[in-house]
Each structure stands twice: as structure tokens, then as C-alpha cells.
Design an enzyme around this catalytic site. Structure first.
Site, PDB file in Angstrom:
ATOM      1  CG  ASP A 243      -6.330  36.826 108.260  1.00  0.00           C
ATOM      2  OD1 ASP A 243      -5.676  37.729 107.722  1.00  0.00           O
ATOM      3  OD2 ASP A 243      -6.695  36.856 109.446  1.00  0.00           O
TER       4      ASP A 243
ATOM      5  NE  ARG B  97      -3.378  32.991 113.484  1.00  0.00           N
ATOM      6  CZ  ARG B  97      -4.162  33.967 113.949  1.00  0.00           C
ATOM      7  NH1 ARG B  97      -3.722  34.783 114.909  1.00  0.00           N
ATOM      8  NH2 ARG B  97      -5.375  34.130 113.457  1.00  0.00           N
TER       9      ARG B  97
ATOM     10  CD  GLN C 195      -9.980  33.620 115.641  1.00  0.00           C
ATOM     11  OE1 GLN C 195      -9.109  34.117 116.332  1.00  0.00           O
ATOM     12  NE2 GLN C 195     -10.339  34.146 114.489  1.00  0.00           N
TER      13      GLN C 195
ATOM     14  CG  ASP D  11      -7.745  44.752 118.283  1.00  0.00           C
ATOM     15  OD1 ASP D  11      -8.318  44.204 117.316  1.00  0.00           O
ATOM     16  OD2 ASP D  11      -6.532  45.036 118.286  1.00  0.00           O
TER      17      ASP D  11
ATOM     18  CD  GLU E  91      -6.184  41.531 119.909  1.00  0.00           C
ATOM     19  OE1 GLU E  91      -6.638  40.876 118.956  1.00  0.00           O
ATOM     20  OE2 GLU E  91      -5.090  42.148 119.870  1.00  0.00           O
TER      21      GLU E  91
ATOM     22  CB  SER F  35      -9.141  41.142 115.983  1.00  0.00           C
ATOM     23  OG  SER F  35      -8.983  41.935 114.819  1.00  0.00           O
TER      24      SER F  35
END
Length: 344
Positions: free
Chosen positions: A56, A110, A125, A245, A258, A261
Site C-alpha cells: 500500500d 511507518r 491493525q 472512514d 479515526e 479506513s
């Protein structure tokens, strides 16, 4: 997002008890969502080979952590950002029937994240994906799926309350659906973040539809990669987007939060269209994109649900570092400690 230090913050449970609660939340929620969406657990990779199109690319600017593989002639592998496309390939490989799917624990690094209350370099996640029929590629199916996930969120919140009765539930009975264009029209002079804050505070829980396609002001509500969610198809309500979201109102931080997604994934037409919009048609030569354009991959819906974020919200913590072990700037650690926020 700047670091938020709530005034008079006090942890609802100690770090030691928090570890027990995290285990309970993760075990309960993954069972609830797997039953709601007919998902079975699979094992996922931590890294994939570069140049396959499987990783991704998020907004297209975040750098993947990469390394040479000695046993493969120093070919480059990269740590996943998410498994958005990998899961769809697995649906096809396992020949999973429509309305059934899979989920997995996704762990990512990340390195380009701006570190604050909600953002960590370590991302954990539940990545999930469900096979659907072509006729399921509509707003009604998307909304029905969101409601099932929201019911699992509420049930998990109730479980936490049953164990820790001083952590009172905050989620409203129903989740409210709003399109990003509607939100822009309602708050034309506010920024994207400010619009989300207003809607989340008003309704308590929203599903914000249409993330990625330019709105009437010429700008997308937020970035989305062109090759997994379908954000450019017109839906039954006349707006663009079959994705969105799940955003909750967090009373601890006083802001929108949030937690997921997700969306109906691109079909052949949407992929072709979105690659043109983002000026990256060269991706058509990558293996994943070739297979999708050739009709070799199943239609699907899928997304990611933050594990640490969910634990943070349900345990009413002020920082994601209270529910996961990661690294933080020294100054942030110092300021959090002074505010009564203990990072693991």
C-alpha cells in the site's frame, strides 16, 4: 496534529491492568467482527518484495522501510504499510465465496509519521477483506457492512464496561452516515480536520463517505491510493465514492478519532480511471494491477481497524503510547509524563 495534553488527565486503570484489558479487547473484538462479517483468520507477511505493486503506498509520498535480501541476490524487500492489496490476492488464491472473507493481524512500520497522540511509527491493525458479487458494489452494501462493524465496536465497549464499571460507554446507539461533500457544504470555511471535529462532536460516531475524489472545492477530503478503494465511482446518492472512514468523538482529547479506513475495492474500470487521475498509469505493468485489469481477482470490500487505537479509545487513554510499546521523541515523553500520561 499537535500533541494534546488534556488538563487534569488521570488514567482510568494502571499500566499493569491496561495490559490485561488490551488482551481482553483484542480477543473479544476480533471474534465479534469475524462472526459479523464471516471472516477467518490467516497469516500475513511483515514484508513484501518491491516492484510487485502489492504494498500500500498510502498517499504516495510515505517511504517504505526497505532492505536487501542476501539470499535473493540483494533484491529489495519492503515492510508493508498495510495489506490492502495482498488480502485481495489471498481471497482469490483461497477461492473464498462471496460474503465470506479473511482477516489478519497487520504490523507495519511507518517511519514518516508525525508522532502525536494518535500516530505512532508502529502500526497494528486488523486488516480484513470480504469477497462480494459485482452487484454488491453499491452504497447500500457498504453501509450495511459499516453497521455490522459498529455493532462489534459497541459490543466490545460494553465488555470493557462489564470488567471496569468506572469506564462508562461513550458510543451512541447508531452511527451516522455523511458524505464528505455534504460536510464541505455544511462547513465551507473550515479545514478538513475541523469539519471532522464538528461532525464527530455532533453525532458521536460517523462514517464519512467519499475519501480520495476531488470535492467541489477542487480538493479531496483526504488522500487515498488509486489502486485499492473505489473513490471515483458515483454512488446511488449522486456523490463520488464507495469508501470512507469510521470516525468517533473522543471526549478525552476533545477531537475526532479515526478508528478505521475501509471501502469497496476498485473494479477494472475504477482502477483504470483512478490511475489516470493520479498520473500513475505505469502501475498497469505491475503484477497486481495486470491481474486485476484482466479480471483475475475477485470483487471485494475491505479495510483496516486500528488495534491500538481501538484499545486507546475504549480504555479512554490520552495517548496511543499508553497502549503500545513504541519510540517517541524525548521532549514528547517528558511533556506527557508531566501531564500524567505514562507511555509504555
Amino acid at each position: 496534529m499537535a500533541l494534546i495534553l488534556p488538563k487534569k488527565y488521570r488514567q482510568k486503570i494502571t499500566p499493569e491492568t491496561t495490559e490485561v484489558a488490551i488482551k481482553s479487547i483484542k480477543q473479544y473484538f476480533q471474534k465479534a467482527i469475524s462472526e459479523a462479517l464471516n471472516l477467518r483468520r490467516v497469516t500475513a507477511p511483515l514484508f513484501v518484495m518491491s516492484g510487485t505493486g502489492l504494498n500500500d503506498d498510502l498517499n504516495g509520498v510515505e517511504r517504505a522501510v526497505s532492505f536487501p535480501v542476501k539470499a535473493m541476490g540483494d533484491r529489495k524487500a519492503e515492510v508493508v504499510h498495510s495489506l490492502a492489496k495482498w488480502k485481495r490476492v489471498k481471497l482469490g488464491a483461497y477461492d473464498i465465496a462471496p460474503h465470506y472473507g479473511l482477516y489478519t493481524d497487520m504490523n507495519a512500520i511507518r517511519a514518516d509519521e508525525d508522532l502525536d497522540n494518535l500516530h505512532s511509527m508502529y502500526v497494528d491493525q486488523w486488516d480484513w477483506e470480504q469477497t462480494i458479487n459485482r452487484e454488491d458494489r453499491n452504497l447500500a452494501y457498504l453501509k450495511a457492512t459499516v453497521e455490522k462493524i459498529y455493532d462489534a465496536l459497541k459490543a466490545t465497549e460494553k465488555m470493557v464496561y462489564d470488567q471496569f464499571t468506572h469506564i462508562t460507554p461513550r458510543l451512541p446507539e447508531k452511527i451516522t452516515f455523511i458524505h464528505s461533500e455534504e460536510l464541505l457544504k455544511e462547513y465551507p470555511n473550515l479545514t478538513r480536520e475541523e469539519r471532522e471535529n464538528e461532525a464527530a462532536k455532533k453525532y458521536g460516531a460517523i462514517f464519512l463517505i467519499g475519501i480520495g475524489n476531488p470535492l467541489s472545492n477542487g480538493e479531496p477530503h483526504d488522500g487515498r491510493a488509486p489502486d485499492y478503494d473505489d473513490w471515483s465511482s458515483k454512488n446511488e446518492e449522486g456523490y463520488y465514492g464507495l469508501n470512507g472512514d469510521i470516525i468517533l468523538w473522543d471526549s478525552v482529547l476533545g477531537r475526532a478519532f479515526e478508528v478505521s479506513s475501509m471501502g469497496i475495492r476498485v473494479d477494472e474500470d475504477a482502477l483504470d480511471r483512478q490511475l489516470k487521475i493520479r498520473n500513475c498509469e505505469e502501475r498497469k505493468e505491475l503484477n497486481f494491477h495486470k491481474r486485476l485489469l484482466a479480471g483475475e481477482l475477485p470483487y471485494s470490500i475491505g479495510g483496516g481497524i486500528g488495534q491500538s487505537r481501538l484499545c486507546m479509545f475504549l480504555l479512554q487513554k490520552a495517548h496511543i503510547g499508553e497502549v503500545q510499546a513504541s519510540i517517541w521523541p524525548d521532549e514528547q515523553i517528558k511533556r506527557c509524563k508531566e501531564a500524567g500520561i505514562e507511555l509504555l
